[in-house]
Design an enzyme around this catalytic site. Structure first.
Site, PDB file in Angstrom:
ATOM      1  N   SER A  11     -21.120  44.250  -2.861  1.00  0.00           N
ATOM      2  CA  SER A  11     -20.553  45.590  -2.933  1.00  0.00           C
ATOM      3  C   SER A  11     -21.512  46.585  -2.301  1.00  0.00           C
ATOM      4  CB  SER A  11     -20.310  45.970  -4.396  1.00  0.00           C
ATOM      5  OG  SER A  11     -19.958  47.334  -4.484  1.00  0.00           O
ATOM      6  N   HIS A  42      -8.303  45.062  -5.419  1.00  0.00           N
ATOM      7  CA  HIS A  42      -7.682  43.934  -4.728  1.00  0.00           C
ATOM      8  C   HIS A  42      -6.153  43.973  -4.817  1.00  0.00           C
ATOM      9  CE1 HIS A  42     -11.686  42.684  -4.108  1.00  0.00           C
ATOM     10  NE2 HIS A  42     -11.856  42.012  -5.228  1.00  0.00           N
TER      11      HIS A  42
END
Length: 275
Positions: free
Chosen positions: A55, A151
C-alpha cells in the site's frame, strides 16, 4: 527473482507476462501471492522479497530499503474506497460509532481518517480491523455501524442491502484534483531498480496488447470472482498510471502522505526518496 503481489485481478493481469516468461530478458519469477496487509508487514520488517506490491500508506516505513517503481501499481480516478452502512446513515451520524476497516496501514484507511477529520463531527468512535471480506456481512448484520470497503466490494455492496455513505475517491478527487494512490510496486534499493521497472512496464504493455492471454491466470486466482466482475476490476485499476506514474501520480502520493503526516497517521517522508 522473488516477488509478492496479491491474487486480485489487477495484479495478476499486470504480472501475467513476466510470471509466465513472456518478458524478454527478465529473470524467472518466484511468486508469492499474499494480501497487501501481509506484504506491508514483510516489507516493514525487512523480510520482504526483492519486489513486492504494498500500500502507498506503508511507504513511509520502508523507503529506506525499497524504491518506488514508476509503474505496475494502482492509482486512478473513480476507484476509491467506500464507506458503507445500513440505510439512513449520513457522515454526521457516524460520530462516535464503531467502524470496521480492512487495515490500519492502507491508503483506504488514510483516506477514511482524512475524510472523517473533515466530515464527521468529533470523529468516529472505535476502529475495528477485520478481513475485508467479513466487513459487509458484519455491517449488514448490525455487528458494526459502518464499514470501509475496497476492491470488488465497489460492485457488490448492494447485494448486502447496504447503502453508500461516502465514496472516498470522489471526495479525494474533488478536494485535491488528483488521482487516488492505492497500491505501489517497490524493489529493493540494492538491485537494479531501473531494469526491474523496465520489466514491469513490459509486462503491463504485454497485458494490454494481449488482453485475453491472462484470462485463465486471472480467474484462477480471483477467488471465485465472476468473470465480468474481474474484467470490471481490471478496467478500473489498470490504467495510464499503471504504465507510468507521471507528475500527477507523484503529486498524488506526496499529497496523501503529506496530509497523513500532518494528521500524525504516518511518519513524514523526504519527497526526494519517492523518485
Amino acid at each position: 527473482m522473488k516477488i509478492a503481489y496479491s491474487p486480485c485481478p489487477n495484479d495478476t493481469f499486470v504480472f501475467h507476462a513476466w510470471a509466465h516468461g513472456l518478458v524478454p530478458g527478465a529473470p524467472e519469477l518466484d511468486v508469492m501471492y499474499a494480501d497487501i496487509d501481509i506484504t506491508n508487514g514483510l516489507a516493514a520488517a525487512g523480510e520482504g522479497p526483492e519486489v513486492l506490491k504494498l500500500s502507498y500508506a506503508a511507504l513511509p516505513w520502508v523507503l529506506d530499503k525499497y524504491a518506488l517503481l514508476p509503474c505496475g501499481g494502482a492509482l486512478g480516478r473513480g476507484c476509491g474506497p467506500l464507506v458503507l452502512a445500513r440505510g439512513g446513515r449520513t457522515p454526521e451520524t457516524l460520530a462516535g460509532k464503531r467502524v470496521a476497516v480492512p487495515s490500519e496501514r492502507s491508503t483506504a484507511y488514510l483516506l477514511f481518517r482524512l475524510w472523517a477529520a473533515q466530515t464527521v463531527p468529533g470523529g468516529v468512535g472505535e476502529i475495528i480491523v477485520m478481513p475485508f471480506h467479513e466487513i459487509m456481512p458484519a455491517v449488514r448484520d448490525g455487528a458494526i455501524d459502518a464499514g470501509l470497503v475496497i476492491h470488488e466490494a465497489r460492485f457488490t455492496y448492494p447485494d448486502y442491502g447496504l447503502s453508500l455513505v461516502a465514496d472516498l475517491g470522489s471526495w479525494w478527487e474533488k478536494d485535491t484534483g488528483l488521482p487516488i494512490p492505492l497500491g505501489a510496486i517497490v524493489a529493493r534499493r540494492t538491485l537494479d531498480v531501473q531494469a526491474i521497472a523496465g520489466w514491469v512496464r513490459a509486462s503491463v504493455e504485454y497485458a494490454w496488447a494481449h488482453p485475453d492471454a491472462s484470462r485463465e491466470y486471472v480467474l484462477q486466482h480471483a477467488q471465485e470472482m465472476d468473470p465480468e466482475v474481474a474484467k470490471a476490476h481490471i478496467a478500473l485499476y489498470v490504467n495510464e498510471f499503471t504504465a507510468n506514474l507521471g507528475e500527477d501520480g507523484y503529486a498524488a502520493v506526496e499529497a496523501l502522505l503529506g496530509r497523513a503526516a500532518d494528521e500524525g497517521l504516518v511518519p513524514r517522508i523526504d519527497p526526494a526518496l519517492l523518485r
